[in-house]
Design a protein around this motif. Sequence first.
Motif, PDB file in Angstrom:
ATOM      1  N   LEU A 198      28.014 -55.560 -12.998  1.00  0.00           N
ATOM      2  CA  LEU A 198      26.998 -54.658 -13.530  1.00  0.00           C
ATOM      3  C   LEU A 198      27.218 -54.416 -15.026  1.00  0.00           C
ATOM      4  O   LEU A 198      26.252 -54.370 -15.803  1.00  0.00           O
ATOM      5  CB  LEU A 198      27.018 -53.338 -12.763  1.00  0.00           C
ATOM      6  N   LYS A 199      28.455 -54.299 -15.443  1.00  0.00           N
ATOM      7  CA  LYS A 199      28.745 -54.126 -16.867  1.00  0.00           C
ATOM      8  C   LYS A 199      28.228 -55.314 -17.671  1.00  0.00           C
ATOM      9  O   LYS A 199      27.583 -55.139 -18.719  1.00  0.00           O
ATOM     10  CB  LYS A 199      30.256 -53.961 -17.077  1.00  0.00           C
ATOM     11  N   LEU A 200      28.479 -56.526 -17.175  1.00  0.00           N
ATOM     12  CA  LEU A 200      27.981 -57.727 -17.858  1.00  0.00           C
ATOM     13  C   LEU A 200      26.458 -57.734 -17.899  1.00  0.00           C
ATOM     14  O   LEU A 200      25.855 -58.056 -18.931  1.00  0.00           O
ATOM     15  CB  LEU A 200      28.500 -58.970 -17.134  1.00  0.00           C
ATOM     16  N   ALA A 201      25.839 -57.365 -16.783  1.00  0.00           N
ATOM     17  CA  ALA A 201      24.378 -57.362 -16.727  1.00  0.00           C
ATOM     18  C   ALA A 201      23.785 -56.390 -17.728  1.00  0.00           C
ATOM     19  O   ALA A 201      22.837 -56.722 -18.453  1.00  0.00           O
ATOM     20  CB  ALA A 201      23.919 -57.004 -15.314  1.00  0.00           C
ATOM     21  N   LEU A 202      24.329 -55.195 -17.777  1.00  0.00           N
ATOM     22  CA  LEU A 202      23.775 -54.166 -18.661  1.00  0.00           C
ATOM     23  C   LEU A 202      24.018 -54.491 -20.127  1.00  0.00           C
ATOM     24  O   LEU A 202      23.242 -54.095 -20.995  1.00  0.00           O
ATOM     25  CB  LEU A 202      24.388 -52.807 -18.307  1.00  0.00           C
TER      26      LEU A 202
END
Length: 377
Positions: A198-202
Amino acid sequence: MTYRQTWQDWLLHKALPLWSQAGFDRDAGLYHERLTFEATPITLPHRRLMVQARQIATYCQAALNGHYDAGEQALTVLDHVTQRYHRADGSAGWVFALGPDLAPSDTKRDLYGHAFILFAHGWAYRLGKDPALLHRAEASLAEIDQLFPSTHGGYRDVLPATSDRHSQNPHMHLLEACLTLFEVSGREVFLHHADAILKLALQSFIPAGTDALLEFFTPEWKPERPAGQNRVEPGHQAEWCWLLGEYLRLAPDGRHAATARQAQQRLHDRLQKTAPGPLLPDALLDDGSMLEASTRIWPQTEMMRLLAQHGPADIQSRQERLATMSQLFFTHYAPAPLNGGWIDRLDEQGKTATDHMPASSLYHIYSAGQAILGTTP
């Protein structure tokens, strides 16, 4: 008959029986990849791990929901899949596909297939409660960390690599799998991996100032093409909106909860602006212009699932669009003569653009159907 009643009749009494009966290869103990429009199995050179995993997960969910009782079949298929795909060539990970002789026909490792076999383990554990499934899921997640890590975070798509292109799509499904496994087990290792994805996506999948979910990236997780020339798939945008809702449901105080909530709203707002309906096109560019006006079945089901769960607060407008999209679904994609089957793709004129029914669509269709049946009339 309301659209919910239509969904219940078609899904429970036609689609699920079709794909566990005509769609099941009893000799191989595995699912077929494709059927003709007359429900005859089509023999292909490859039987992909991804398709097996999707069908296993779907039928485990259907059994748990009391929709259709083919759960034991699905658990048995998972045993067969494990024997034939996992480390089938003596190396870590799961092979990509088997041939008609049930020997490995393609031994590459793809992140997409690994994500779905994890997803299948989550649902199989929820149904069968076999602790060995969680152990194997954790071991397979460790294999993913061993096989696929990319220099700048996240994962590579496939090994051996055929290009430097990095993709959001397998990460999306790995997030889905990790959230499923976290929900059924409570084990922090799965939430930790979900948080990292999720961190990478955001940070990278949704470039600042665009609110567009891009598909392809450089190894440094920069957009593959200049602004305005990048591929955007509205179906994946809807899928991410739903997944962000799942993250917020399962980890309301998670480390990325605040930014996930903001991103979900931005993605939804852009989705409404660039693909207002009634059907979602296959692809746009990140400037909002049309790239592919054809319409596959799965983006429609992803939008319907979002409307049924984790959508905006305006319930009346959601219900109205659900009713419209359901009507189009059963007239355009799942007409009565197919008796539980479907047309996977329509061209830009709305004409059938495929000559077979792919089993892989059932995962998307059932996800939407169970969400719709779970909503209040």
